[in-house]
Design a protein around this motif. Structure first.
Motif, PDB file in Angstrom:
ATOM      1  N   ASP A 281       0.847  -1.189   0.000  1.00  0.00           N
ATOM      2  CA  ASP A 281       0.000   0.000   0.000  1.00  0.00           C
ATOM      3  C   ASP A 281       0.886   1.242   0.000  1.00  0.00           C
ATOM      4  OD1 ASP A 281      -2.027  -1.802   0.164  1.00  0.00           O
ATOM      5  OD2 ASP A 281      -2.530  -1.402   2.260  1.00  0.00           O
ATOM      6  N   LEU A 282       0.594   2.175  -0.905  1.00  0.00           N
ATOM      7  CA  LEU A 282       1.358   3.411  -1.005  1.00  0.00           C
ATOM      8  C   LEU A 282       0.570   4.528  -0.328  1.00  0.00           C
ATOM      9  CD1 LEU A 282       1.510   1.884  -4.131  1.00  0.00           C
ATOM     10  CD2 LEU A 282       3.504   3.369  -4.097  1.00  0.00           C
ATOM     11  N   LYS A 283       1.266   5.398   0.402  1.00  0.00           N
ATOM     12  CA  LYS A 283       0.588   6.413   1.193  1.00  0.00           C
ATOM     13  C   LYS A 283       1.182   7.791   0.966  1.00  0.00           C
ATOM     14  CE  LYS A 283      -0.708   3.071   4.774  1.00  0.00           C
ATOM     15  NZ  LYS A 283      -0.683   2.743   6.221  1.00  0.00           N
ATOM     16  N   GLY A 284       0.344   8.808   1.215  1.00  0.00           N
ATOM     17  CA  GLY A 284       0.768  10.192   1.095  1.00  0.00           C
ATOM     18  C   GLY A 284      -0.391  11.092   1.429  1.00  0.00           C
ATOM     19  N   SER A 285      -0.296  12.362   1.065  1.00  0.00           N
ATOM     20  CA  SER A 285      -1.375  13.312   1.335  1.00  0.00           C
ATOM     21  C   SER A 285      -1.352  14.413   0.291  1.00  0.00           C
ATOM     22  CB  SER A 285      -1.238  13.895   2.751  1.00  0.00           C
ATOM     23  OG  SER A 285      -0.037  14.639   2.857  1.00  0.00           O
ATOM     24  N   VAL A 286      -2.440  15.169   0.217  1.00  0.00           N
ATOM     25  CA  VAL A 286      -2.557  16.255  -0.743  1.00  0.00           C
ATOM     26  C   VAL A 286      -3.466  17.338  -0.163  1.00  0.00           C
ATOM     27  CG1 VAL A 286      -4.546  15.259  -1.952  1.00  0.00           C
ATOM     28  CG2 VAL A 286      -2.997  16.789  -3.176  1.00  0.00           C
ATOM     29  N   GLU A 287      -3.171  18.595  -0.469  1.00  0.00           N
ATOM     30  CA  GLU A 287      -4.042  19.707  -0.105  1.00  0.00           C
ATOM     31  C   GLU A 287      -5.104  19.850  -1.186  1.00  0.00           C
ATOM     32  OE1 GLU A 287      -4.027  21.556   2.544  1.00  0.00           O
ATOM     33  OE2 GLU A 287      -2.101  21.117   3.501  1.00  0.00           O
ATOM     34  N   ALA A 288      -6.347  19.579  -0.861  1.00  0.00           N
ATOM     35  CA  ALA A 288      -7.425  19.657  -1.843  1.00  0.00           C
ATOM     36  C   ALA A 288      -8.724  20.000  -1.152  1.00  0.00           C
ATOM     37  CB  ALA A 288      -7.550  18.334  -2.603  1.00  0.00           C
ATOM     38  N   GLU A 289      -9.580  20.735  -1.856  1.00  0.00           N
ATOM     39  CA  GLU A 289     -10.877  21.120  -1.321  1.00  0.00           C
ATOM     40  C   GLU A 289     -11.972  20.279  -1.960  1.00  0.00           C
ATOM     41  OE1 GLU A 289     -11.413  25.271  -1.912  1.00  0.00           O
ATOM     42  OE2 GLU A 289      -9.785  25.858  -0.553  1.00  0.00           O
ATOM     43  N   GLY A 290     -13.027  20.066  -1.235  1.00  0.00           N
ATOM     44  CA  GLY A 290     -14.152  19.304  -1.745  1.00  0.00           C
ATOM     45  C   GLY A 290     -14.117  17.863  -1.303  1.00  0.00           C
ATOM     46  N   ASP A 291     -15.275  17.215  -1.395  1.00  0.00           N
ATOM     47  CA  ASP A 291     -15.394  15.812  -0.986  1.00  0.00           C
ATOM     48  C   ASP A 291     -15.433  14.857  -2.171  1.00  0.00           C
ATOM     49  OD1 ASP A 291     -15.418  16.491   1.689  1.00  0.00           O
ATOM     50  OD2 ASP A 291     -17.606  16.736   1.735  1.00  0.00           O
ATOM     51  N   GLU A 292     -15.428  15.389  -3.407  1.00  0.00           N
ATOM     52  CA  GLU A 292     -15.397  14.544  -4.608  1.00  0.00           C
ATOM     53  C   GLU A 292     -14.297  15.067  -5.518  1.00  0.00           C
ATOM     54  OE1 GLU A 292     -18.648  14.170  -7.796  1.00  0.00           O
ATOM     55  OE2 GLU A 292     -19.065  12.494  -6.423  1.00  0.00           O
ATOM     56  N   LEU A 293     -13.255  14.241  -5.743  1.00  0.00           N
ATOM     57  CA  LEU A 293     -12.041  14.698  -6.415  1.00  0.00           C
ATOM     58  C   LEU A 293     -11.705  13.815  -7.616  1.00  0.00           C
ATOM     59  CD1 LEU A 293      -9.855  15.219  -3.205  1.00  0.00           C
ATOM     60  CD2 LEU A 293     -11.177  16.966  -4.428  1.00  0.00           C
ATOM     61  N   GLU A 294     -11.235  14.463  -8.694  1.00  0.00           N
ATOM     62  CA  GLU A 294     -10.743  13.718  -9.860  1.00  0.00           C
ATOM     63  C   GLU A 294      -9.361  13.144  -9.534  1.00  0.00           C
ATOM     64  OE1 GLU A 294     -10.710  16.166 -13.300  1.00  0.00           O
ATOM     65  OE2 GLU A 294     -12.891  16.089 -13.571  1.00  0.00           O
ATOM     66  N   VAL A 295      -9.114  11.944 -10.049  1.00  0.00           N
ATOM     67  CA  VAL A 295      -7.842  11.252  -9.787  1.00  0.00           C
ATOM     68  C   VAL A 295      -7.231  10.801 -11.116  1.00  0.00           C
ATOM     69  CG1 VAL A 295      -6.698   9.316  -8.642  1.00  0.00           C
ATOM     70  CG2 VAL A 295      -8.649  10.445  -7.544  1.00  0.00           C
ATOM     71  N   LYS A 296      -5.995  11.225 -11.364  1.00  0.00           N
ATOM     72  CA  LYS A 296      -5.260  10.810 -12.557  1.00  0.00           C
ATOM     73  C   LYS A 296      -3.900  10.263 -12.135  1.00  0.00           C
ATOM     74  CE  LYS A 296      -7.386  14.193 -15.699  1.00  0.00           C
ATOM     75  NZ  LYS A 296      -7.130  15.295 -16.658  1.00  0.00           N
ATOM     76  N   ALA A 297      -3.446   9.231 -12.814  1.00  0.00           N
ATOM     77  CA  ALA A 297      -2.117   8.644 -12.562  1.00  0.00           C
ATOM     78  C   ALA A 297      -1.219   8.912 -13.755  1.00  0.00           C
ATOM     79  CB  ALA A 297      -2.233   7.145 -12.316  1.00  0.00           C
ATOM     80  N   SER A 298       0.035   9.288 -13.485  1.00  0.00           N
ATOM     81  CA  SER A 298       0.959   9.622 -14.574  1.00  0.00           C
ATOM     82  C   SER A 298       2.294   8.900 -14.501  1.00  0.00           C
ATOM     83  CB  SER A 298       1.226  11.132 -14.575  1.00  0.00           C
ATOM     84  OG  SER A 298       1.764  11.544 -13.320  1.00  0.00           O
ATOM     85  N   GLY A 299       2.606   8.275 -13.391  1.00  0.00           N
ATOM     86  CA  GLY A 299       3.901   7.617 -13.296  1.00  0.00           C
ATOM     87  C   GLY A 299       3.971   6.626 -12.154  1.00  0.00           C
ATOM     88  N   PHE A 300       4.908   5.700 -12.272  1.00  0.00           N
ATOM     89  CA  PHE A 300       5.128   4.689 -11.246  1.00  0.00           C
ATOM     90  C   PHE A 300       6.592   4.293 -11.306  1.00  0.00           C
ATOM     91  CE2 PHE A 300       5.528   0.103 -10.216  1.00  0.00           C
ATOM     92  CZ  PHE A 300       5.111   0.137  -8.891  1.00  0.00           C
ATOM     93  N   SER A 301       7.183   3.986 -10.178  1.00  0.00           N
ATOM     94  CA  SER A 301       8.580   3.546 -10.159  1.00  0.00           C
ATOM     95  C   SER A 301       8.812   2.621  -8.981  1.00  0.00           C
ATOM     96  CB  SER A 301       9.542   4.741 -10.069  1.00  0.00           C
ATOM     97  OG  SER A 301       9.378   5.415  -8.837  1.00  0.00           O
TER      98      SER A 301
END
Length: 410
Positions: free
Chosen positions: A302-322
């Motif tokens: 499982d990969l973990k982190g955080s982000v500053e974002a407003e709202g309860d419904e958010l778009e999610v896009k993936a662009s890279g993996f390593s």
């Protein structure tokens, strides 16, 4: 006349005594053993590794072939040493079992010289080769030598080399062959393991359960040694916010990396996935000790982190993996562009289970619905066995096929 006769007889007696003493001295002088001269020179081998798509490399070996005859009429014992192989292994070897064979033509006879030992070397460093030996029947003291082939096997990974190099004739030494010394080794290096960054842990209030963002992202990956492969990753991204205004804590689950590694993997691996959440770029990370048998899938924790974002419904896009395997000195960078379903931010932290195949930092639960990727023609990951390649340690000479394959079921 009588005086002269006596003097002449005395002279003849002295001469006879001197001649006899000289004869005795010749009889008693021990024979001096002949010191031989090895046949030595540079042999330009052309090598391939059949297990890894016939990966090719050059090996300009410094070869020395010595001959010993214990007693007159005995066969000649041949001993050959070779300089270290090029550093084509991307992983370290730590006392890895190694066998070697050298084919030579000696006095017109084809002879295979064999040897077994252990070899240690850092990743991408020259690999020591054990001494090889054999015998040939000949009563000559000078023997012409031609080197025609060399092969090796290290922790299940092998190579075959050809050449046609005539060396200077060797001169046979009188006496038995000396004791075989162990091959020189260079100690392997071990990269430090990074400490994973823990995600924030705030006790959330009961309320909105949220909804993970899910989908498939097709990644095009390149290993550090240049080999390419495709990774069709099944992904699930969960997020929660303890209270309004807090950053969104994120957890991503990804399907396993399918593999055809011919040796076990055992070591710490680091993983990163690059996401854009609600228009803001962020990276989720994980570090896990990965253990996998040969030719089995490799779990992504499982990969973990955080982000500053407003709202309860958010778009999610993936662009890279390593991923990075520090102790083996290998890794991969993957690029892709995939949009998942929208993320519903929860007021509760995500559970350890969920989508994906689990592994590493969290296990899969009975609620998993994502299929497992696989196929026998997929990511070739090679790690260390008992802290080695596990060439190649691990195990370890290793080496990867330069091909891209698409996993079945992706």
């Amino acid at each position: 006349m009588r005086a002269r006769t006596r003097l002449g007889a005395l002279g003849r007696l002295v001469g006879a005594v001197a001649l006899t003493a000289g004869s005795l001295a010749l009889i008693q002088a021990p024979a001096v053993a002949a010191d031989g001269t090895p046949a030595a020179g540079t042999v330009p081998f052309k090598c391939i590794m059949p297990q890894f798509n016939n990966k090719a490399f050059d090996y300009d070996a410094e070869v020395s072939v010595a001959g010993y005859r214990a007693a007159e009429g005995d066969p000649v014992t041949l001993r050959a040493t070779l300089s270290a192989m090029p550093g084509v292994s991307p992983v370290a070897l730590n006392k890895a079992s190694m066998t070697a064979e050298v084919t030579v033509t000696v006095d017109g006879q084809a002879v295979t010289l064999e040897g077994t030992g252990t070899s240690s070397a850092a990743a991408n460093a020259p690999v020591p080769v054990p001494e090889v030996s054999g015998t040939v029947t000949s009563d000559k003291t000078e023997l012409p030598v031609t080197v025609t082939a060399f092969s090796f096997l290290v922790m299940g990974v092998g190579g075959e080399c050809t050449a046609s190099k005539e060396l200077p004739a060797l001169t046979v030494s009188d006496g038995p062959a000396p004791t075989t010394p162990p091959p020189a080794t260079s100690p392997p290096t071990k990269a430090p393991t990074k400490t994973p960054t823990a995600a924030p842990t705030t006790a959330p209030p009961a309320g909105n359960p949220g909804k993970p963002a899910e989908g498939t992202v097709k990644f095009a990956c390149t290993l550090t040694i240049g080999s390419k492969f495709d990774y069709n990753a099944k992904m699930s991204v969960s997020g929660y916010r303890a209270k309004e205004g807090d950053p969104v804590s994120l957890q991503a689950k990804m399907s396993k990396l399918p593999g055809i590694a011919p040796v076990p993997i055992d070591g710490s691996m680091e993983f990163t996935v690059d996401l854009t959440i609600g228009g803001t770029a962020t990276a989720l990370k994980a570090t896990s000790n990965v253990t996998a048998a040969p030719n089995t899938d490799v779990s992504v924790p499982d990969l973990k982190g955080s982000v500053e974002a407003e709202g309860d419904e958010l778009e999610v896009k993936a662009s890279g993996f390593s991923f990075d395997f520090p102790s083996a000195g290998i890794g991969a960078e993957c690029t892709g562009s995939g949009t998942l379903s929208k993320l519903g931010v929860s007021s509760e932290p995500p559970k350890d289970g969920g989508a994906g195949d689990g592994g590493g930092g969290g296990g899969a639960t009975a609620g998993d619905t994502l299929p497992k990727t696989g196929g026998t023609d997929a990511l070739p990951v090679i790690g260390l066995v008992a802290a080695t390649l596990v060439f190649l340690g691990a195990a370890g000479i290793v080496w990867f096929p330069k091909r891209r394959s698409t996993p079945v079921g992706g």
